[in-house]
Design a protein around this motif. Structure first.
Motif, PDB file in Angstrom:
ATOM      1  N   ALA A 216       0.679   3.891  -2.925  1.00 31.24           N
ATOM      2  CA  ALA A 216       0.416   5.467  -2.580  1.00 31.24           C
ATOM      3  C   ALA A 216       1.455   6.417  -3.104  1.00 31.24           C
ATOM      4  CB  ALA A 216       0.035   5.590  -0.930  1.00 31.24           C
ATOM      5  N   SER A 217       2.685   6.150  -3.019  1.00 30.65           N
ATOM      6  CA  SER A 217       3.861   7.033  -3.444  1.00 30.65           C
ATOM      7  C   SER A 217       3.579   6.943  -5.021  1.00 30.65           C
ATOM      8  CB  SER A 217       5.016   6.405  -2.819  1.00 30.65           C
ATOM      9  OG  SER A 217       4.985   5.906  -1.870  1.00 30.65           O
TER      10      SER A 217
ATOM     11  N   LYS B  87       0.861  -1.108   0.089  1.00 34.71           N
ATOM     12  CA  LYS B  87       0.114  -0.168  -0.014  1.00 34.71           C
ATOM     13  C   LYS B  87       0.727   1.293  -0.085  1.00 34.71           C
ATOM     14  CE  LYS B  87      -4.304  -1.777   1.061  1.00 34.71           C
ATOM     15  NZ  LYS B  87      -4.104  -3.214   1.519  1.00 34.71           N
TER      16      LYS B  87
ATOM     17  N   TRP C   2      -3.798  -1.138  -9.025  1.00 34.55           N
ATOM     18  CA  TRP C   2      -4.588  -0.972  -7.751  1.00 34.55           C
ATOM     19  C   TRP C   2      -5.489  -2.040  -7.728  1.00 34.55           C
ATOM     20  CZ3 TRP C   2      -3.257   0.663  -3.092  1.00 34.55           C
ATOM     21  CH2 TRP C   2      -2.418   1.709  -3.012  1.00 34.55           C
TER      22      TRP C   2
ATOM     23  N   SER D 257       1.254   6.415  -7.002  1.00 34.96           N
ATOM     24  CA  SER D 257       0.096   7.220  -7.350  1.00 34.96           C
ATOM     25  C   SER D 257       0.303   8.720  -7.297  1.00 34.96           C
ATOM     26  CB  SER D 257      -1.390   6.843  -6.525  1.00 34.96           C
ATOM     27  OG  SER D 257      -1.440   5.471  -6.815  1.00 34.96           O
TER      28      SER D 257
END
Lengths: 464, 114
Positions: free
Chosen positions: A340-341, A336, A399, A343
């Motif tokens: 996140a980084s 995750k 994702w 994205s």
């Protein structure tokens, strides 16, 4: 002091040939020392030169340290420091990385045309060595051939400049002025010579193979080396040629943007997609550099800094994924933080609000409009549309699609670094001055030819 | 005249890079381009009936105006060394290409391509 930026990595590289096991800690030591040296001489706000062997300019070789070369050296060394924190990524490539660092620093700092050719060749040779990681020999070979030709043409341009002005010192060439009959030849040859490292169309055929071939090459070549090469474009075309020959760059840059984005959209390989995206961003930067004013060049380097930070995160995450999973569907469900980084960095690349890319793209478009240039903003907006296409596609794939494989071990340092840099991108959206201040100083220093000439040719501060 | 030779040689080099299928011939072409550029550089410093650029009054008929420009020659020395480095790296890469893809002819290489 400044010559240490080149000398330290070079010395440590030779030491680590004797003690191979020390190459990783020495690489960290070299990049850390360089950053410390740069921080102690924060923004010189003037021109300092370091005349090698105390030969006063225009004779001999001198290193030039002004706001422009300081900011460029800072960015270049910062990415080397970040890379040196990732021992798994560095592998056995500590020595070429140190040599590449010495060469990139030299390329940025030198005030001599022939010396810059020598450093560019060292960059090519070490970059090819790094590109051959993970048995990527054929692509590395193609890069070597293209880089070799570019080197020869760069040398030819240098000799034309010498024949035309009788000097190799950049400030002296700039002051003497190149005769109009040889100007076209010189600027075109320099555009070709720098075009390979600056990833300009049609000389960027090597990019997808080299960036897509292993995990180390894109992380370092797509950030530090790109920045050094594009710095030299600004220095030569902005400072030395007074903006002459920029039309060639502008046209090539617009073609580069369109071709790069379309190729990125068609690409099915994660690393290669963002390799082409990096080509397109280089086009945006060069188009802005070709405008020749201080503000335009400052914004170009602001955009390049944002892009380099985003690309570092993207290539770091992508390299980890590609070499640990056969099928990339839904892998971010297991990672995750990395997801996140990734994205955040990819959204910053597109220029969504809330991320750093928005600040630079908006400013670039406004600046272009204020200069009555409507073609470049429209090309850039079209490019942004295409970017939205592939960035969203990859994010959805990584994702949300059905996951199939066992989880690979999460790289702790890499995820922490990626997350920190992603947060930097958000911080830059809130306070753009973090990057913008330095980039603007750099742009203004590059555009201010008079100060540069005066600084180099009149003041001599320190010998070796 | 000499400039013509170097331009023709650059042309030969580029032709070789564009037409040859054997990768070793690409290295040879690159080397030809290197040599052509070096010839060009030396030619720019040439002065007919020139003297060695040594500053001395011991020689009869001394005049700095007839000096041959020594700088291009120094540059060529450096460029030759760099060229050797590039060639060595290229050759060593080709050895590994041959091991991995079992040929250095672009048409017969295995495992290359998208």
């Amino acid at each position: 002091m400044i010559s240490l930026l080149i000398a330290i990595p070079l010395l440590l590289a030779f030491i680590s040939i004797i003690w191979r096991s020390l190459s990783k800690p020495l690489f960290f030591l070299a990049s850390f020392t360089n950053i410390v040296i740069l921080i102690t001489s924060w923004f010189p706000n003037g021109v300092e030169i370091h005349a090698m062997g105390n030969w006063k300019p225009p004779f001999g070789i001198n290193l030039v340290f002004d706001n422009a070369s300081f900011y460029a050296a800072l960015v270049v060394n910062a990415f080397f420091l970040l890379t040196s924190l990732l021992p798994g990524l560095v592998g056995n490539y500590g020595i070429p990385l140190m040599l590449l660092m010495a060469a990139a620093n030299g390329f940025v700092l030198t005030g001599d045309l022939f010396n810059s050719f020598v450093f560019m060749e060292i960059i090519t040779i070490t970059a090819v060595t790094i590109a051959s990681k993970k048995e990527n020999f054929y692509n590395a070979f193609k890069y070597l051939i293209l880089g070799g030709i570019a080197g020869s043409i760069y040398l030819l341009a240098t000799i034309f400049a010498y024949a035309s002005t009788g000097s190799l010192n950049m400030a002296h060439v700039s002051m003497a002025g190149i005769s109009s009959s040889s100007l076209v030849a010189i600027t075109t040859l320099y555009a070709i010579g720098l075009g390979v490292e600056a990833k300009l169309f049609p000389l960027n055929g090597w990019v997808s193979g080299v960036y897509g071939g292993n995990d180390l090459a894109p992380v370092i070549l797509g950030t530090s080396v790109s920045f050094a090469a594009l710095y030299m474009v600004g220095r030569l075309f902005g400072t030395v040629f007074h903006g002459n020959g920029a039309e060639v760059l502008y046209t090539l840059a617009l073609i580069t943007i369109v071709i790069g984005e379309v190729a990125a959209l068609r690409q099915r390989n994660l690393l290669k997609t963002f390799a082409y995206s990096s080509v397109a961003q280089a086009g945006v930067v060069v188009a802005m550099l070709s405008k020749g004013t201080g503000t335009a060049m400052g914004l170009a380097y602001f955009h390049l800094t944002n892009d380099a930070v985003a690309k570092f995160v993207i290539f770091l995450v992508a390299g980890f994924l590609v070499y640990n999973y056969k099928n990339l569907n839904g892998v971010f469900k297991k990672h995750k933080v990395l997801g996140a980084s990734f994205s955040i960095a990819s959204f910053s690349l597109v220029g969504f609000p809330l991320f750093a890319g928005f600040q630079s793209k908006l400013r670039i478009i406004m600046e272009a409009f204020s200069m009555k240039d409507y073609l470049f903003p429209s090309v850039m907006l079209l490019a942004t549309l295409i970017e939205v296409g592939y960035v969203v596609r990859w994010n959805v794939k990584l994702w949300f699609e059905e996951e199939t494989q066992e989880k690979a071990e999460t790289p702790v340092i890499a995820s922490t670094l990626a997350l920190i840099l992603a947060l930097v991108l958000i911080t830059v959206f809130i306070k753009p001055d973090i990057f913008l201040g330095g980039a603007m100083k750099m742009g203004n220093a590059l555009a201010d030819t008079k100060d540069y000439i005066q600084g180099v040719l009149s003041v001599v501060k320190g010998g070796m | 005249m000499v400039y013509g030779i170097s331009i023709i040689l650059i042309g030969i080099g580029i032709y070789g890079l564009m037409t040859q299928k054997n990768l070793f011939k690409h290295i040879v072409s690159l080397s030809i381009i290197d040599t052509a550029v070096n010839i060009f550089i030396v030619a720019t410093g040439y002065v007919s009936n020139g003297k060695a650029p040594i500053y001395t009054r011991a020689l009869p008929g001394f005049s700095p105006n007839s000096f041959v420009d020594p700088l291009p020659q120094a540059l060529v020395l450096t460029a030759i060394v760099i060229g050797v480095g590039t060639l060595a790296l290229g050759a060593s890469l080709l050895v590994r290409v041959k091991e991995k893809h079992s040929s250095i002819n672009v048409e017969n290489m295995k495992g290359v391509g998208e």
